[in-house]
Each structure stands twice: as structure tokens, then as C-alpha cells.
Design an enzyme around this catalytic site. Structure first.
Site, mmCIF file in Angstrom:
data_model
loop_
_atom_site.group_PDB
_atom_site.id
_atom_site.type_symbol
_atom_site.label_atom_id
_atom_site.label_comp_id
_atom_site.label_asym_id
_atom_site.label_seq_id
_atom_site.Cartn_x
_atom_site.Cartn_y
_atom_site.Cartn_z
ATOM 1 N N ASP A 13 -45.767 -39.354 -41.661
ATOM 2 C CA ASP A 13 -46.588 -38.581 -40.733
ATOM 3 C C ASP A 13 -46.116 -37.126 -40.760
ATOM 4 O O ASP A 13 -44.955 -36.851 -40.441
ATOM 5 C CB ASP A 13 -46.463 -39.124 -39.308
ATOM 6 N N LYS A 46 -54.300 -38.000 -37.667
ATOM 7 C CA LYS A 46 -53.622 -38.404 -36.433
ATOM 8 C C LYS A 46 -53.772 -37.299 -35.394
ATOM 9 O O LYS A 46 -53.661 -36.110 -35.727
ATOM 10 C CB LYS A 46 -52.150 -38.671 -36.759
ATOM 11 N N LYS A 63 -55.490 -42.365 -36.349
ATOM 12 C CA LYS A 63 -54.361 -42.726 -35.492
ATOM 13 C C LYS A 63 -54.359 -41.871 -34.243
ATOM 14 O O LYS A 63 -54.371 -40.645 -34.309
ATOM 15 C CB LYS A 63 -53.038 -42.549 -36.248
#
Length: 293
Positions: A138, A201, A237
């Protein structure tokens, strides 16, 4: 005009706040029918169980991962979480302790949570984490470059990071709480998608406001538009402040409505959380509270 500006101008993803609110209100009407054991179990299986604390250590991370191992033995009737998410330097610790199959090792890397460091450092951090066992990385998009309209450099950096981690998944964090406005959230999402992101995300959950349904709706619309153009499925996400079952149901409902059932498995839908796991598990077990993780 560079290719990224052209893609942004061609997007038809809604950015009008009233339109977004109207669509979300329609989606929320469906939430009551999602309050059931099947949905709770699916959400639990989409959680990136996360520990990102300043005082994390080898011992604390090992104990955290051991609870994931124990879950398989104590609750064999349920699927486990999707992944364990830690700082990049703990990827090897998780790899050495994790015993269960089907649970990925995710890390935050690349100058998390600001994304402000040398590109070479970001690339090295991500690659080292994967070498130590990470399946997923990430990384935070460079929001400064986004604000300056420096799209080529921004995207080149993300593409370089993705290239360095090879088959591992790259989740690009757009820090929606810093962007605030739907148009900027749309632009960031589109740029991430065209930079080889495997997931986009919402947030780091560290500095700015975390996930919001408004941001999630715009991001999912971007994923849908990208899929229609390219045929490539990219995951979504939600992270930052997703603590209760009701919070999670909103994101589940948004993904279901905008992207469809095929996006509701943990290969394309994640929620980054820690306390949420206990709350969802309590609902799965039909108990008032559970303190497991």
C-alpha cells in the site's frame, strides 16, 4: 495536452455533490436487507487486519499474527481475514509467524503516511518488503504533485513502484480526506488506475479524515469506468475510521451497487481496520461484544 489530462477530461464520473448524495441515499435503502450472517461473514473475509502503531515491535506484531493463526482453530466454520497489514519492516516477521493459508501479507511502504520521500527510497522500500514476504504493498500517491498538476511525474513514480514489486499487488492510497472535493478524488483515482494500481484505497487513516461513503462512491465509479474502457478489474479498499458493522455495510452496499457482486470477494474488495474485526465477529457470532484481535 498530455495523455493523463486527456483521460481526466474524458471522464464522465459524477462529481456533483447533490448527485452523489442522491445516489448514496438510494444505496442506503438497500442496507437493511444486507444485515445478515452471510454478509457479515463476507465482510470479515475482506478485512485487512491492521496494526500501524509507533510502538509496534517484533514481539507485538508476532502476537498480532498469532491471533490470526488461532482464529482458524477456534472458529473453523468461518473464513479468516483477507490480509495482515503492517509496516514494511515487519513483512519478514509476519511471514515467519503466519501459518494459515489464504491470508495475505500486506505492508504500507513508500514514505507512509505522507508519501514524501525520494522516489528511489519508495521503490527500494516496496521491493525490500516484497523480498521479505509481502504479497501486497500500500503506497500513498504524491498529493503535492497532484495539486500542482504534475501528472506525468506522479504516474511515472507509481508505475516505477509497481514495476519494482512485480507480481505483488499495489494498492494506491489517494488520501481522499486531504483532497475533499469529489473532482479531486475522481482525478486522483483515475491517475492511480492508469498507473497500474491493483487497488485504489481511500486513506491512510493517520493524518486526514479517513474513508467516506462519498469518496467511495466516486472511486467505485472510476473503477467501473476504467473497467469499461480497458477490461481490467481493479479493487477498492476503504480505510480509516471504518469501525462498526454499520460503517462496513455502507461500503459493501456501495461496491455491490456500483461494481456488482463480482467485486465483493476479497480479491477486489478490502476494508483496512482493526476494531472492525471484533465488531463484525460479534455480529457473526450473534454476541454483544467480542475481544479477539
Amino acid at each position: 495536452m498530455d495523455r493523463y489530462k486527456k483521460v481526466l477530461e474524458e471522464s464522465r464520473v459524477p462529481v456533483d455533490k447533490d448527485v452523489i448524495k442522491t445516489e448514496l441515499d438510494k444505496i442506503y435503502e438497500k442496507i437493511p436487507e444486507l444485515r445478515n450472517q452471510e454478509t457479515y461473514t463476507k465482510i470479515f473475509n475482506c478485512i485487512d487486519l491492521t496494526t500501524l502503531n509507533t510502538d509496534d515491535s517484533q514481539d507485538s506484531v508476532s502476537a498480532f499474527v498469532q491471533r490470526v493463526n488461532d482464529f482458524d482453530n477456534e472458529y473453523p466454520q468461518y473464513p479468516n481475514v483477507a490480509a495482515v497489514c503492517v509496516f514494511s519492516n515487519f513483512a519478514g516477521v509476519v511471514r515467519s509467524v503466519l501459518e494459515v493459508t489464504g491470508v495475505k501479507i500486506a505492508v504500507v511502504a513508500g514514505g507512509f503516511p505522507s508519501g514524501q520521500t525520494f522516489t528511489a527510497v519508495k521503490v527500494a522500500d516496496a521491493a525490500l518488503a516484497v523480498a521479505e514476504g509481502a504479497d501486497e504493498v500500500d503506497v500513498v500517491m504524491n498529493i503535492g504533485m497532484l495539486r500542482d498538476g504534475n501528472y506525468e511525474e506522479l504516474c511515472d513514480e507509481l508505475i516505477e513502484i509497481k514495476h519494482s514489486i512485480k507480481d505483488a499487488h499495489m494498492k494506491v492510497i489517494i488520501e481522499s480526506g486531504a483532497l475533499k472535493e469529489p473532482e479531486q478524488i475522481r482525478n486522483a483515482s483515475i491517475l492511480a488506475l492508469w498507473s497500474d494500481a491493483d487497488f485504489i484505497k481511500t486513506s491512510t487513516g493517520k493524518v486526514y479524515a479517513g474513508a467516506s461513503p462519498e469518496a467511495a462512491y466516486v472511486m467505485c465509479c472510476c473503477i467501473k469506468e476504467y473497467y469499461e474502457k480497458t477490461g481490467k478489474k481493479v479493487g477498492f479498499k476503504a480505510a480509516g475510521g471504518v469501525r462498526t458493522t454499520e460503517d462496513a455495510l455502507k461500503y459493501y452496499a456501495i461496491v455491490k451497487k456500483v461494481l456488482g457482486e463480482e467485486w465483493l470477494g476479497n480479491d477486489l474488495f478490502r476494508i483496512g481496520a482493526s476494531s472492525l474485526a471484533n465488531n463484525i465477529l460479534a455480529d457473526m457470532l450473534d454476541e454483544e461484544t467480542v475481544k479477539y484481535f
